[in-house]
Design a protein around this motif. Structure first.
Motif, mmCIF file in Angstrom:
data_model
loop_
_atom_site.group_PDB
_atom_site.id
_atom_site.type_symbol
_atom_site.label_atom_id
_atom_site.label_comp_id
_atom_site.label_asym_id
_atom_site.label_seq_id
_atom_site.Cartn_x
_atom_site.Cartn_y
_atom_site.Cartn_z
ATOM 1 N N ASP A 163 -19.514 -3.650 -22.549
ATOM 2 C CA ASP A 163 -18.314 -3.151 -21.876
ATOM 3 C C ASP A 163 -18.480 -1.649 -21.680
ATOM 4 O O ASP A 163 -18.346 -0.870 -22.624
ATOM 5 N N GLU A 164 -18.796 -1.249 -20.463
ATOM 6 C CA GLU A 164 -19.054 0.149 -20.106
ATOM 7 C C GLU A 164 -20.139 0.773 -21.003
ATOM 8 O O GLU A 164 -19.914 1.773 -21.683
ATOM 9 N N PRO A 165 -21.349 0.216 -21.007
ATOM 10 C CA PRO A 165 -22.396 0.734 -21.897
ATOM 11 C C PRO A 165 -22.850 2.145 -21.546
ATOM 12 O O PRO A 165 -23.349 2.866 -22.409
ATOM 13 N N ALA A 166 -22.699 2.546 -20.271
ATOM 14 C CA ALA A 166 -23.172 3.866 -19.858
ATOM 15 C C ALA A 166 -22.155 4.970 -20.110
ATOM 16 O O ALA A 166 -22.457 6.148 -19.916
ATOM 17 N N LYS A 176 -32.145 5.408 -17.416
ATOM 18 C CA LYS A 176 -33.241 4.862 -18.217
ATOM 19 C C LYS A 176 -32.773 3.636 -18.996
ATOM 20 O O LYS A 176 -33.498 2.642 -19.114
ATOM 21 N N PHE A 177 -31.548 3.717 -19.525
ATOM 22 C CA PHE A 177 -31.028 2.605 -20.317
ATOM 23 C C PHE A 177 -30.829 1.364 -19.453
ATOM 24 O O PHE A 177 -31.256 0.260 -19.816
ATOM 25 N N LEU A 178 -30.190 1.526 -18.294
ATOM 26 C CA LEU A 178 -29.963 0.380 -17.421
ATOM 27 C C LEU A 178 -31.285 -0.207 -16.925
ATOM 28 O O LEU A 178 -31.431 -1.429 -16.799
ATOM 29 N N GLU A 179 -32.250 0.653 -16.662
ATOM 30 C CA GLU A 179 -33.566 0.168 -16.255
ATOM 31 C C GLU A 179 -34.209 -0.645 -17.381
ATOM 32 O O GLU A 179 -34.812 -1.699 -17.139
ATOM 33 N N LYS A 180 -34.056 -0.149 -18.607
ATOM 34 C CA LYS A 180 -34.659 -0.833 -19.757
ATOM 35 C C LYS A 180 -34.030 -2.205 -19.976
ATOM 36 O O LYS A 180 -34.738 -3.207 -20.127
ATOM 37 N N ILE A 181 -32.691 -2.267 -19.988
ATOM 38 C CA ILE A 181 -32.052 -3.551 -20.293
ATOM 39 C C ILE A 181 -32.210 -4.537 -19.132
ATOM 40 O O ILE A 181 -32.180 -5.748 -19.345
ATOM 41 N N ASN A 196 -22.401 2.152 -7.374
ATOM 42 C CA ASN A 196 -23.651 2.658 -6.809
ATOM 43 C C ASN A 196 -24.782 2.645 -7.836
ATOM 44 O O ASN A 196 -25.921 2.310 -7.515
ATOM 45 N N THR A 197 -24.460 2.998 -9.088
ATOM 46 C CA THR A 197 -25.464 2.905 -10.146
ATOM 47 C C THR A 197 -25.815 1.448 -10.413
ATOM 48 O O THR A 197 -26.988 1.097 -10.582
ATOM 49 N N ALA A 198 -24.808 0.579 -10.439
ATOM 50 C CA ALA A 198 -25.056 -0.844 -10.674
ATOM 51 C C ALA A 198 -25.993 -1.416 -9.621
ATOM 52 O O ALA A 198 -26.870 -2.236 -9.919
ATOM 53 N N SER A 199 -25.840 -0.965 -8.384
ATOM 54 C CA SER A 199 -26.650 -1.488 -7.291
ATOM 55 C C SER A 199 -28.135 -1.163 -7.441
ATOM 56 O O SER A 199 -28.990 -1.865 -6.897
ATOM 57 N N LEU A 200 -28.449 -0.119 -8.200
ATOM 58 C CA LEU A 200 -29.846 0.251 -8.401
ATOM 59 C C LEU A 200 -30.594 -0.757 -9.267
ATOM 60 O O LEU A 200 -31.820 -0.840 -9.213
ATOM 61 N N PHE A 201 -29.842 -1.535 -10.074
ATOM 62 C CA PHE A 201 -30.494 -2.395 -11.057
ATOM 63 C C PHE A 201 -30.053 -3.854 -10.981
ATOM 64 O O PHE A 201 -30.876 -4.755 -11.157
#
Length: 251
Positions: A163-166, A176-181, A196-201
């Protein structure tokens, strides 16, 4: 696999948080849960984790590999699903190591060597191996968030709900975290305000809008009319100049 069937939630019957929500999360999927403030994201994540917030009424089912999550003992649920709440205040001034180690409570007796190894791996994943002996009440908001993330990783479950990890993380670590998970071989559902950040991953999306849920892929969710309605403000869709994925500008 997680399957949500006809799930409704309400505090007062005439004002449901959401109604008749149904969807499936396949194994090893990476899904962003979106919607404006108050749309019910935190409530939905809690119910998927098998946790019913105080005063909340619900109907419907949440199935984990065909088994009703609401009928599981908390220990069994914790062995299968890790859940990062949106906010938390430490009850005791644990060291970071001991705080992260509490994520292992559901797994029964383990040797200290096994515990230490699991904690060390979780601290390494979140980039805080040097924090092991710090006290949690002495951490900054971002440092404590990383500590909480490490506690999720130490469980080594096949499903993680964030729930809102970032939140409270600096931008470089967010990415980096979203890319890792996103690269983990786990089923991950995370709520996020920043589409927009969500769309990257993320390639899979759940959107809560006016008490209803829409499940869609990245291309479908970035629809001008859909997002204008969901966020009650004018949306303009464009393409990221580097990543070539859809983005949204709210006016």
């Amino acid at each position: 696999m997680i399957e949500v069937k006809d799930l409704s939630a309400w505090y007062e019957e005439d004002t449901p948080v959401f109604k008749n929500v149904s969807f499936k999360l396949s194994d090893n999927s990476f899904t962003a849960l979106c919607g404006k403030n108050g749309s019910g994201k935190s409530t939905l994540l809690s119910l998927i984790a098998g946790i019913v917030p105080d005063g909340l009424k619900y109907s419907g089912e949440v199935l984990l590999d065909g088994k009703n999550l609401f009928e599981m003992k908390r220990e069994e649920a914790a062995q299968n699903i890790s859940f990062l709440l949106q906010s938390e205040t430490p009850a005791w001034n644990f060291s970071v190591r001991h705080f992260v180690e509490t994520g292992l409570y559901a797994f029964g007796r383990m040797s200290q060597t096994e515990c230490d190894k699991a904690v060390d791996q979780a601290l390494e994943k979140t980039g805080i191996p040097d924090f092991a002996d710090k006290k949690v009440l002495n951490l900054s908001g971002g440092e404590f968030q990383k500590c909480r993330l490490a506690r999720c990783f130490v469980q080594k479950t096949k499903t993680i709900l964030f729930d809102e990890p970032a939140e409270k993380l600096d931008l470089p670590f967010q990415l980096k975290f979203l890319e890792k998970i996103s690269s983990l071989e786990k089923t991950i559902l995370f709520s996020i305000h920043d589409l927009n950040t969500a769309s990257l991953f993320a390639t899979d999306f759940l959107l809560l809008s006016n008490g209803q849920l829409i499940q869609a892929d990245r291309a479908t969710i970035f629809d001008k009319e859909l997002l204008t309605t969901a966020y009650s403000t004018q949306a303009t869709i464009f393409t990221h100049p580097v990543k070539n994925v859809p983005q949204v500008l709210f006016l």
